[in-house]
Design an enzyme around this catalytic site. Structure first.
Site, short mmCIF file in Angstrom:
data_model
loop_
_atom_site.label_atom_id
_atom_site.label_comp_id
_atom_site.label_asym_id
_atom_site.label_seq_id
_atom_site.Cartn_x
_atom_site.Cartn_y
_atom_site.Cartn_z
N TYR A 63 -10.31 14.36 -48.30
CA TYR A 63 -11.64 14.97 -48.20
C TYR A 63 -12.31 14.82 -49.57
CZ TYR A 63 -10.03 17.24 -43.87
OH TYR A 63 -9.54 17.49 -42.60
N PHE A 213 -12.31 21.06 -35.27
CA PHE A 213 -13.63 21.14 -34.63
C PHE A 213 -13.72 22.37 -33.70
CE2 PHE A 213 -14.25 16.19 -34.82
CZ PHE A 213 -14.54 16.28 -36.16
N PRO A 214 -13.28 23.55 -34.13
CA PRO A 214 -13.34 24.73 -33.25
C PRO A 214 -14.77 25.10 -32.87
CG PRO A 214 -12.87 25.40 -35.51
CD PRO A 214 -12.76 23.90 -35.47
N LEU A 215 -15.72 24.68 -33.72
CA LEU A 215 -17.13 24.98 -33.43
C LEU A 215 -17.87 23.72 -33.00
CD1 LEU A 215 -17.82 27.27 -36.53
CD2 LEU A 215 -17.35 27.97 -34.17
N GLY A 216 -17.13 22.66 -32.73
CA GLY A 216 -17.76 21.41 -32.32
C GLY A 216 -17.84 20.39 -33.44
N GLY A 217 -17.47 20.78 -34.65
CA GLY A 217 -17.45 19.84 -35.77
C GLY A 217 -18.82 19.34 -36.14
N PHE A 218 -18.97 18.01 -36.19
CA PHE A 218 -20.25 17.42 -36.62
C PHE A 218 -21.33 17.60 -35.56
CE2 PHE A 218 -16.97 15.01 -38.99
CZ PHE A 218 -17.37 15.35 -40.27
N THR A 219 -20.92 17.93 -34.34
CA THR A 219 -21.89 18.20 -33.27
C THR A 219 -21.65 19.62 -32.76
OG1 THR A 219 -21.54 15.90 -32.63
CG2 THR A 219 -22.85 17.24 -31.13
N LEU A 221 -21.23 23.15 -31.05
CA LEU A 221 -21.22 23.49 -29.62
C LEU A 221 -22.58 24.00 -29.18
CD1 LEU A 221 -17.86 25.48 -29.48
CD2 LEU A 221 -18.32 23.27 -28.39
N1 LIG Z 1 -6.88 16.80 -38.44
C1 LIG Z 1 -8.07 16.25 -38.31
O1 LIG Z 1 -8.21 15.10 -37.92
C2 LIG Z 1 -9.30 17.06 -38.61
C3 LIG Z 1 -10.56 16.58 -38.26
C4 LIG Z 1 -11.66 17.36 -38.52
C5 LIG Z 1 -11.51 18.57 -39.15
N2 LIG Z 1 -10.28 19.03 -39.51
C6 LIG Z 1 -10.08 20.36 -40.13
O2 LIG Z 1 -10.63 21.31 -39.26
C7 LIG Z 1 -11.55 22.15 -39.97
C8 LIG Z 1 -12.63 22.63 -39.02
O3 LIG Z 1 -13.38 21.53 -38.55
P1 LIG Z 1 -14.87 21.22 -39.04
O4 LIG Z 1 -15.17 22.00 -40.27
O5 LIG Z 1 -15.02 19.77 -39.09
O6 LIG Z 1 -15.71 21.68 -37.80
P2 LIG Z 1 -16.09 23.10 -37.19
O7 LIG Z 1 -15.34 24.19 -37.85
O8 LIG Z 1 -16.01 22.96 -35.73
O9 LIG Z 1 -17.64 23.20 -37.53
C9 LIG Z 1 -18.12 23.12 -38.83
C10 LIG Z 1 -19.63 22.99 -38.71
O10 LIG Z 1 -20.16 24.17 -38.12
C11 LIG Z 1 -21.11 24.76 -39.01
N3 LIG Z 1 -20.92 26.20 -38.95
C12 LIG Z 1 -19.82 26.91 -39.32
N4 LIG Z 1 -20.01 28.22 -39.08
C13 LIG Z 1 -21.26 28.34 -38.55
C14 LIG Z 1 -22.02 29.45 -38.11
N5 LIG Z 1 -21.55 30.69 -38.15
N6 LIG Z 1 -23.27 29.20 -37.61
C15 LIG Z 1 -23.75 27.95 -37.55
N7 LIG Z 1 -23.08 26.86 -37.97
C16 LIG Z 1 -21.83 27.06 -38.46
C17 LIG Z 1 -20.81 24.22 -40.38
O11 LIG Z 1 -22.00 24.15 -41.16
P3 LIG Z 1 -22.20 25.08 -42.45
O12 LIG Z 1 -21.40 24.49 -43.55
O13 LIG Z 1 -23.66 25.04 -42.65
O14 LIG Z 1 -21.73 26.46 -42.08
C18 LIG Z 1 -20.29 22.82 -40.05
O15 LIG Z 1 -21.38 21.94 -39.89
C19 LIG Z 1 -12.05 21.26 -41.10
O16 LIG Z 1 -12.62 22.03 -42.14
C20 LIG Z 1 -10.79 20.51 -41.48
O17 LIG Z 1 -10.02 21.32 -42.37
C21 LIG Z 1 -9.17 18.29 -39.24
#
Ligand SMILES: NC(=O)c1ccc[n+]([C@@H]2O[C@H](COP(=O)([O-])OP(=O)(O)OC[C@H]3O[C@@H](n4cnc5c(N)ncnc54)[C@H](OP(=O)(O)O)[C@@H]3O)[C@@H](O)[C@H]2O)c1
Length: 293
Positions: A63, A213-219, A221
């Site tokens: 990262y 991607f618990p919240l949908g990640g780059f897209t 939910l």
């Molecule tokens: N093993 C793998 O291949 C893999 C792949 C992807 C990710 N991961 C891990 O999984 C973790 C979680 O995934 P992720 O961070 O990609 O995706 P995520 O947790 O599904 O979503 C993150 C996105 O949601 C936004 N967000 C978070 N809280 C919010 C809220 N309360 N209201 C509105 N938007 C909100 C964030 O923007 P803001 O910053 O503006 O809040 C960010 O754009 C990563 O940090 C990483 O450690 C692992």
């Protein structure tokens, strides 16, 4: 479905962690590449996470690369005794930000040493082998050779526990014949539930399941059902998505990512959110209708 005991912990390697952890990927620059836009804000998010009870942080040296690990070290070292930092190896970034497989013994060993150096640790709590047979989702392929490399680094004392990421059930079974697997980290959320059966099997075996991607990640939910339930229970859609995951199974450990202290606090409050049975039925329908479409 997990009973609503939000104080309950689950074993991740040699420590029990809270179900609400933090994923550090969003702290790097755009596209998870380069430095953050606001360094002080990134450090503040990490400190706030730990101050409010997070004792499980997910990261990787790819990262940035190197960026999130150095931020974690700057913000949090010397680390609290109960903090479990989980990292992952198996990929390397191209100069253009691309994600490339890095599965050779040399690359995996170098990645473990990079993580140790940038996190400032003598041993890594948990290292996930991030499979790259396909970048975007699990795809079959033997993990015997790369996992044997990690198992050897574990024998040397550089890695305490081993997990798997972006894997199929076949690969998990293969991995468990080689070494103890303490966690699986795959793409999963209320609209993407291909791992439903796997989660329950792992729960039965005491293995943590960490949805990325618990919240949908780059897209993020988006669903009218999710918005309706959120309005009904007086919460935000993101809180409902996290509360649903927390109740899905006892072995689910959350690592939602954010670069914002306000979002971190909002997400943390999902732990206290009560979802009535009819709300859970409605939320379950999101996947059922997607899968049937
Ligand atoms: N093993 C793998 O291949 C893999 C792949 C992807 C990710 N991961 C891990 O999984 C973790 C979680 O995934 P992720 O961070 O990609 O995706 P995520 O947790 O599904 O979503 C993150 C996105 O949601 C936004 N967000 C978070 N809280 C919010 C809220 N309360 N209201 C509105 N938007 C909100 C964030 O923007 P803001 O910053 O503006 O809040 C960010 O754009 C990563 O940090 C990483 O450690 C692992």
């Amino acid at each position: 479905m997990r009973t609503i005991e939000t104080s309950s912990t689950f074993n991740l390697g040699h420590r029990a962690v809270n179900p609400f952890g933090y994923g550090a990927m969003q702290l790097a620059g755009p596209g998870v590449f380069g430095p953050p836009k606001d360094r002080d804000a990134a450090l503040a998010v990490l400190r706030e996470a730990v101050a409010t009870g997070v004792n499980h942080i997910d990261t990787s040296d790819f990262y940035g690369p190197h960026v999130t690990n150095r931020l974690i070290r700057e913000a949090l070292a010397p680390y609290p005794d109960d903090l479990v930092i989980v990292t992952k190896v198996g990929a390397r970034r191209g100069e253009d930000g691309s994600w490339n497989p890095a599965f050779s013994a040399d690359e995996l060993t170098r990645a473990v040493h990079d993580n140790l150096r940038n996190l400032g640790l003598d041993a890594l709590d948990v290292v996930n082998l991030r499979c790259m047979f396909s970048v975007h989702g699990p795809a079959e392929g033997s993990i015997e050779a790369p996992l044997a490399v990690l198992a050897e680094l574990q024998r040397q004392g550089l890695v305490r526990h081993i997990g798997l990421s972006n894997v199929t059930p076949t690969q998990i079974a293969e991995g468990r014949r080689i070494c103890e697997i303490v966690c699986v980290q795959n793409y999963y959320n209320l609209a993407h539930r291909a791992d439903d059966a796997l989660i329950d099997e792992l729960a039965g075996d005491g293995i943590a399941y960490v949805p990325f991607f618990p919240l949908g990640g780059f897209t993020p939910l988006q669903s009218s059902t999710l918005s309706d339930v959120a309005a009904r229970v007086g919460a935000t859609p993101m809180q409902v998505a996290l509360a649903w995951l927390l109740r899905r199974a006892p072995n689910i450990l959350l690592i939602p990512g954010t670069a914002s202290v306000a979002h971190l606090r909002e997400n943390r409050a999902a732990v206290e959110l009560d979802l009535p049975p009819d709300a859970i039925i409605a939320l379950d329908g999101i996947w059922t209708s997607t899968a049937a479409a």
